[in-house]
Design a protein around this motif. Sequence first.
Motif, PDB file in Angstrom:
ATOM      1  N   SER A  86       0.804  -1.225   0.000  1.00 35.98           N
ATOM      2  CA  SER A  86       0.000   0.000   0.000  1.00 35.98           C
ATOM      3  C   SER A  86       0.836   1.274   0.000  1.00 35.98           C
ATOM      4  O   SER A  86       0.291   2.376   0.006  1.00 35.98           O
ATOM      5  CB  SER A  86      -0.937   0.020   1.212  1.00 35.98           C
ATOM      6  N   SER A  87       2.149   1.131  -0.040  1.00 38.78           N
ATOM      7  CA  SER A  87       3.012   2.306  -0.057  1.00 38.78           C
ATOM      8  C   SER A  87       2.725   3.148  -1.305  1.00 38.78           C
ATOM      9  O   SER A  87       2.782   2.664  -2.432  1.00 38.78           O
ATOM     10  CB  SER A  87       4.478   1.863  -0.053  1.00 38.78           C
ATOM     11  N   ASN A  88       2.367   4.397  -1.094  1.00 38.62           N
ATOM     12  CA  ASN A  88       2.048   5.321  -2.190  1.00 38.62           C
ATOM     13  C   ASN A  88       0.894   4.824  -3.069  1.00 38.62           C
ATOM     14  O   ASN A  88       0.837   5.140  -4.265  1.00 38.62           O
ATOM     15  CB  ASN A  88       3.289   5.570  -3.059  1.00 38.62           C
ATOM     16  N   ASP A  89      -0.007   4.047  -2.476  1.00 41.34           N
ATOM     17  CA  ASP A  89      -1.147   3.508  -3.236  1.00 41.34           C
ATOM     18  C   ASP A  89      -2.404   3.702  -2.390  1.00 41.34           C
ATOM     19  O   ASP A  89      -2.735   2.871  -1.546  1.00 41.34           O
ATOM     20  CB  ASP A  89      -0.930   2.028  -3.542  1.00 41.34           C
ATOM     21  N   THR A  90      -3.101   4.802  -2.602  1.00 43.77           N
ATOM     22  CA  THR A  90      -4.277   5.101  -1.777  1.00 43.77           C
ATOM     23  C   THR A  90      -5.416   4.125  -2.018  1.00 43.77           C
ATOM     24  O   THR A  90      -6.210   3.869  -1.113  1.00 43.77           O
ATOM     25  CB  THR A  90      -4.762   6.538  -2.042  1.00 43.77           C
ATOM     26  N   ILE A  91      -5.511   3.576  -3.221  1.00 46.60           N
ATOM     27  CA  ILE A  91      -6.553   2.587  -3.509  1.00 46.60           C
ATOM     28  C   ILE A  91      -6.354   1.366  -2.623  1.00 46.60           C
ATOM     29  O   ILE A  91      -7.289   0.892  -1.969  1.00 46.60           O
ATOM     30  CB  ILE A  91      -6.525   2.188  -4.999  1.00 46.60           C
ATOM     31  N   GLN A  93      -4.658   1.236   0.102  1.00 49.41           N
ATOM     32  CA  GLN A  93      -4.828   1.640   1.495  1.00 49.41           C
ATOM     33  C   GLN A  93      -6.300   1.558   1.898  1.00 49.41           C
ATOM     34  O   GLN A  93      -6.624   1.090   2.989  1.00 49.41           O
ATOM     35  CB  GLN A  93      -4.291   3.059   1.697  1.00 49.41           C
ATOM     36  N   HIS A  94      -7.196   1.989   1.022  1.00 53.13           N
ATOM     37  CA  HIS A  94      -8.633   1.907   1.299  1.00 53.13           C
ATOM     38  C   HIS A  94      -9.093   0.452   1.360  1.00 53.13           C
ATOM     39  O   HIS A  94      -9.898   0.080   2.215  1.00 53.13           O
ATOM     40  CB  HIS A  94      -9.420   2.655   0.234  1.00 53.13           C
ATOM     41  N   TYR A 243      -7.770   1.655 -11.185  1.00 54.39           N
ATOM     42  CA  TYR A 243      -6.385   1.812 -11.615  1.00 54.39           C
ATOM     43  C   TYR A 243      -6.242   2.236 -13.087  1.00 54.39           C
ATOM     44  O   TYR A 243      -5.208   2.759 -13.478  1.00 54.39           O
ATOM     45  CB  TYR A 243      -5.609   0.511 -11.397  1.00 54.39           C
ATOM     46  N   TYR A 276     -12.816  -5.966  -1.251  1.00 49.58           N
ATOM     47  CA  TYR A 276     -13.223  -4.562  -1.239  1.00 49.58           C
ATOM     48  C   TYR A 276     -14.242  -4.277  -2.341  1.00 49.58           C
ATOM     49  O   TYR A 276     -15.294  -3.677  -2.099  1.00 49.58           O
ATOM     50  CB  TYR A 276     -11.986  -3.695  -1.423  1.00 49.58           C
TER      51      TYR A 276
END
Length: 283
Positions: A86-91, A93-94, A243, A276
């Motif tokens: 999830s590093s630098n990936d807000t999708i 992260q959600h 994406y 998700y």
Amino acid sequence: MIIHNAVNFDIGQTLECGQCFRFEKTDDTNSYFLLAYGKKLNVSQNGDKVKFWYDDGKLDKKEFDTIWMQYFDFERDYADIQAKISSNDTIMQHAIAFAPGIRILQQDPWEMIISFIISANNRIPQIKQVIKNICKTYGGNIGGEHYAFPTPQELAKATAEDLRALKTGFRDKYIVDATKRVLAGEMPVERNCKLPTNELRKTLMETKGIGEKVADCILLFGYGRWESFPIDVWVRRVMEQLYFNGESMPPAKIHAFAKERFGELAGFAQQYLFHYMRLKKTT
């Protein structure tokens, strides 16, 4: 057995995310029973406290450590995995925030081969019922109305007609073919199989009824090939919408993107994204 600090683990999220089919919710709380490795295991969770037990009360620490620690992947650092994918990936992260307690179960490859052949073009309630029918007819009783998943030798007793009577539909001949190939030594069913992933995928896909998506599910859930990224309608939808700006994408491009973005941890990313998209976007 009781675990008092089950970090990054939720029994409901883990069982309900599409990776396994032999489980039932037992009440309104986070309580289930599951059938795996010839055992019926009861699991109840309250926060980070998780209780595991057999109906006969014979689950001790040695057996828990031998079977279930590995099955639930408890020795893996999921916080580290979540941080990496999830590093630098807000999708992502959600997706992780929606179900941070998902773990990838370490299941039996043989059971995964048959289960995901049955899953093709099928709905989860029907998949579960067909597997239940097959286990009841060909597997050994493990208590009450519960049956072990049949071995290849046990399932070899079934003809295509026998299987069709158990509601397998057109998949009957695929199950017969897979069973024959396993018994002939043409398809390995050991989790520690040493074949490279691409070679193992090719071997699986030589079996009737195993396409790329089914093969990737078997690789991920049965053989622990964490780089596998199964693409079904839900994963394709989440990838295209979130994406690729809604643009239609062939599976090859999605696979290439997942490999570049998530690397050897792509299978973990797939589980978070699948769950998700399937639940968050419909609730």
